[in-house]
Design a protein around this motif. Structure first.
Motif, PDB file in Angstrom:
ATOM      1  N   THR A 160       0.991  -1.311  -0.035  1.00 52.81           N
ATOM      2  CA  THR A 160      -0.086   0.001  -0.054  1.00 52.81           C
ATOM      3  C   THR A 160       0.960   1.374  -0.052  1.00 52.81           C
ATOM      4  N   ALA A 162       0.167   9.576  -8.497  1.00 51.38           N
ATOM      5  CA  ALA A 162      -1.018   8.253  -8.530  1.00 51.38           C
ATOM      6  C   ALA A 162      -0.996   7.811 -10.099  1.00 51.38           C
ATOM      7  N   ASN A 182      -0.470   3.764 -10.595  1.00 53.77           N
ATOM      8  CA  ASN A 182      -1.461   3.101 -11.588  1.00 53.77           C
ATOM      9  C   ASN A 182      -1.089   2.571 -12.726  1.00 53.77           C
ATOM     10  N   PHE A 236      -1.012  -0.476  -9.385  1.00 50.66           N
ATOM     11  CA  PHE A 236      -1.866  -0.280  -8.321  1.00 50.66           C
ATOM     12  C   PHE A 236      -3.198   0.337  -8.346  1.00 50.66           C
ATOM     13  N   LYS A 237      -4.033   0.037  -7.586  1.00 51.16           N
ATOM     14  CA  LYS A 237      -5.512   0.599  -7.474  1.00 51.16           C
ATOM     15  C   LYS A 237      -5.957   1.276  -6.372  1.00 51.16           C
ATOM     16  N   SER A 238      -6.700   2.158  -6.389  1.00 53.07           N
ATOM     17  CA  SER A 238      -7.231   3.005  -5.426  1.00 53.07           C
ATOM     18  C   SER A 238      -8.238   2.054  -4.505  1.00 53.07           C
ATOM     19  N   MET A 291      -3.635   3.591  -2.285  1.00 51.65           N
ATOM     20  CA  MET A 291      -3.575   2.587  -3.229  1.00 51.65           C
ATOM     21  C   MET A 291      -2.957   1.489  -2.825  1.00 51.65           C
TER      22      MET A 291
END
Length: 197
Positions: free
Chosen positions: A154, A163, A167, A171-173, A180
């Protein structure tokens, strides 16, 4: 130095990329001249210059530095620690995270690796060092996943551009904030795919 997690193609750079073979990664030591490092973000610079060595030596958070052409002054760094996140933050995640969450339902917490800081010397932004740092951090994360039951890596991006960068690496929110994650399952899949090539 090549990483298993080759992230070199994730973003185009406006200036020429630095050859990955010119970068050496080291665990933070008292010999590292932290005071000369500046990435342009005051919070990151302050942490690295004033707190990183104490955190590293106290085993609270471990820092890895990147050095160009064997130089002593770091051109980048990342800091990781182990932490916990409320399991309800992962309510939308199915697959491995959901199964791990079910195992730890009594504690209502998931163990994660937290990428606290990533910094690249400001004069070397957009030269590929951040990507190399992240590749190395993902290799470190894989080693932790391979030996433990950690659910995810994280982080909290410092900006919209950061971000987008994370991404592009998968990585995802999650949750209600701007944090993320990259699931352990995704990292294991990349490693498995790399071993089949």
């Amino acid at each position: 130095m090549a990483n298993t997690f080759d992230t070199s193609g994730t973003r185009s750079r406006s200036r020429g990329k630095i050859d990955p073979h010119r970068i050496e990664f080291r665990r933070l030591s008292s010999d590292c001249p932290r005071g000369v490092f500046s990435c342009g973000y005051i919070h990151i610079d302050h942490f690295f210059q004033n707190n990183s060595l104490d955190n590293h030596n106290d085993l609270f958070a471990r820092t890895v530095t990147a050095h160009l052409d064997g130089g002593e002054a770091p051109v980048g760094f990342y800091t990781m620690t182990i932490g916990s996140e409320p399991d309800d933050q992962f309510a939308e995640e199915q697959t491995l995270l959901d199964r791990i969450r079910a195992q730890f339902s009594r504690t209502k917490q998931l163990t994660t690796v937290q990428l606290i800081w990533v910094g690249v010397r400001s004069s070397l932004h957009r030269r590929g060092i951040g990507t190399l740092l992240m590749g190395h951090a993902l290799d470190d994360f894989y080693e932790i996943v391979d030996r433990t039951g950690v659910a995810a890596l994280t982080l909290e991006p410092i900006s919209t551009n950061a971000a987008q960068f994370y991404n592009s690496m998968g990585f995802k929110s999650y949750g209600s904030g701007k944090r993320m994650l990259l699931s352990a399952e995704a990292v294991l899949a990349v490693r498995k795919q790399a071993s089949n090539i």
